[in-house]
Design a protein around this motif. Structure first.
Motif, PDB file in Angstrom:
ATOM      1  N   VAL A 205       0.800  -1.126  -0.149  1.00  0.00           N
ATOM      2  CA  VAL A 205      -0.070   0.010  -0.014  1.00  0.00           C
ATOM      3  C   VAL A 205       1.154   1.373  -0.153  1.00  0.00           C
ATOM      4  N   LEU A 206       0.544   2.226  -0.704  1.00  0.00           N
ATOM      5  CA  LEU A 206       1.508   3.454  -0.960  1.00  0.00           C
ATOM      6  C   LEU A 206       0.590   4.462  -0.789  1.00  0.00           C
ATOM      7  N   ASP A 207       0.730   5.096   0.429  1.00  0.00           N
ATOM      8  CA  ASP A 207      -0.290   6.264   0.828  1.00  0.00           C
ATOM      9  C   ASP A 207       0.404   7.581   0.268  1.00  0.00           C
ATOM     10  N   THR A 208      -0.246   8.210  -0.568  1.00  0.00           N
ATOM     11  CA  THR A 208       0.404   9.567  -1.173  1.00  0.00           C
ATOM     12  C   THR A 208       0.359  10.697  -0.108  1.00  0.00           C
ATOM     13  N   ALA A 209       0.019  10.562   1.024  1.00  0.00           N
ATOM     14  CA  ALA A 209       0.066  11.611   2.133  1.00  0.00           C
ATOM     15  C   ALA A 209      -0.924  12.877   1.341  1.00  0.00           C
ATOM     16  N   THR A 210      -1.534  12.559   0.580  1.00  0.00           N
ATOM     17  CA  THR A 210      -2.634  13.693   0.285  1.00  0.00           C
ATOM     18  C   THR A 210      -4.293  13.010   0.606  1.00  0.00           C
ATOM     19  N   ARG A 211      -5.074  13.977   1.202  1.00  0.00           N
ATOM     20  CA  ARG A 211      -6.260  13.818   1.652  1.00  0.00           C
ATOM     21  C   ARG A 211      -7.241  14.788   0.906  1.00  0.00           C
TER      22      ARG A 211
END
Ligand code: GLA
Length: 380
Positions: A205-211
């Motif tokens: 899982v690669l979380d873009t750190a954008t919400r």
């Protein structure tokens, strides 16, 4: 200390003796089958080794008290007087409302809760909460666990109590996940089929750190567009329209509606093919289908984002990557990649460095294992 030990220790200290049971329910990552669940289609998610844990003990009355280690707060409510408020406890309360509304008789309990599903990242922390809550009530109130029924009641809590218009995928996989497998879910019949991950692969899982804000309105808009095309064809859901039928009416549909439907119909097909590829252990084929899914979500369904596209490109550059795509609702949050097991560490470091160089953002990367769905892990 792991989460099971933490909720147990905190419970014992706070309530004077150990909990009588511990339950957990996982978050999820979807391998393929995106924006298909509310079209009565197919999805292929897996439950991940990040979960909500609840240590509990029944009470003789109808009060529920819950201590959250993550929010460092205690909340209390009366099962006879459920009122909507705001905050983390609404998931527990919403599930209580949903269960009681469906005719279940509930008992109160004391609980300590903690989780490691990142909130708002697109890994279904809400569904994990709802299914952990349902499991907790099943244990304390003595009713049998029926995964599909509990998933539907969890979804109802999310739709009607929390007010988010989600489909059934997240609750189903949190309720019914199977260790070392992904689950092909028919979102119309709720039948499931467990399919193993291809040999020597890992899911990362690669979380873009954008919400992204406005996810809800864009999500609801996509749903409405899909429903409009189903109505045009006189069927219950886009699941019932074939690619040939869609193409025959191409001229009568507006361009956007056509592309939305094209994604959903193609994605249902890809999801089936992906499950078949997994049964044959074909990592390359599964990876290719994931790539096609991303392109369709990016270009036709238009729910990706700049950062998600960059993340997917960074992933696809790396040695040992079979395929990558955005996962979940989109607009921000996470991508998912299928990677050769022995390349996982180098892959993670490579993606992190490239993504950071391109965006200036620090991603979070999780190598995930597939776990069981909601379960009672300890009982005294
Ligand atoms: C969110 C929703 C799911 C599903 C996905 C898109 O995660 O909660 O029901 O619709 O988006 O596939």
């Amino acid at each position: 200390m792991d989460l099971q030990s933490r909720v147990t220790a905190e419970f014992t200290q706070r309530f004077g003796s150990p909990p009588s049971a511990i339950v957990r329910a996982p978050g999820r990552v979807n391998l393929i089958g995106e924006h298909t669940d509310y079209n009565d289609g197919f999805v292929l998610p897996m439950a991940i080794d990040r979960a909500i844990w609840i240590a509990l003990r029944p009470r003789p009355d109808r009060i529920v008290t819950a201590r959250s280690l993550d929010f460092d707060e205690t909340a209390e409510f009366d099962l006879d007087r459920l009122e909507k408020q705001a905050g983390w406890v609404e998931y527990l309360k919403g599930v209580a409302w949903s269960l009681q509304d469906a005719g279940y008789t509930l008992h109160g309990f004391d609980a300590v809760v903690a989780g490691d599903v990142p909130i708002g990242a697109g890994l279904s922390s809400s569904a994990a909460w709802e299914l952990a809550a349902a499991r907790a009530f099943a244990v304390t109130s003595g009713f049998a666990w029926d995964a599909a029924k509990m998933a539907l009641l969890g979804q109802r809590a999310e739709n009607k109590w929390v007010g988010v218009n989600c489909g059934i995928m997240d609750q189903m996989i949190s309720a019914a996940g199977k260790a070392d497998h992904a689950l092909l879910i028919d979102c119309r019949s709720l039948e499931t089929q467990a399919v193993p991950l291809p040999p020597n692969t890992v899911v990362i899982v690669l979380d873009t750190a954008t919400r992204r804000g406005l996810v809800d309105s864009a999500y609801n808009e996509r749903r409405a567009q899909c429903e409009a095309v189903a109505k045009f064809f006189g069927v219950k859901a886009l699941r019932d329209v074939t690619l040939d039928q869609l193409n025959e009416k191409h001229d009568q549909l507006d361009r956007v509606a056509y592309r939305r439907a094209l994604h959903v119909i193609g994605e249902n097909d890809r999801t089936w093919q992906a499950a078949e590829a997994m049964k044959r252990g074909e990592a390359v084929e599964l990876g290719q289908l994931m790539q096609l899914s991303h392109m369709s979500l990016r270009d036709d369904f238009e729910v990706s984002s700049r950062e998600l596209n960059i993340m997917v490109e960074c992933a696809e550059h790396q040695a040992g990557c079979y395929g990558a795509r955005m996962t979940g609702a989109g607009f921000g949050g996470c991508a998912v990649a299928l990677v050769r097991q022995d390349a996982a560490a180098a892959f993670s470091a490579g993606v992190a460095a490239e993504y950071q160089a391109e965006t200036g953002l620090q991603p979070n990367i999780y190598i995930c294992t597939a776990t069981n769905g909601a379960e009672v892990v300890a009982r005294q």
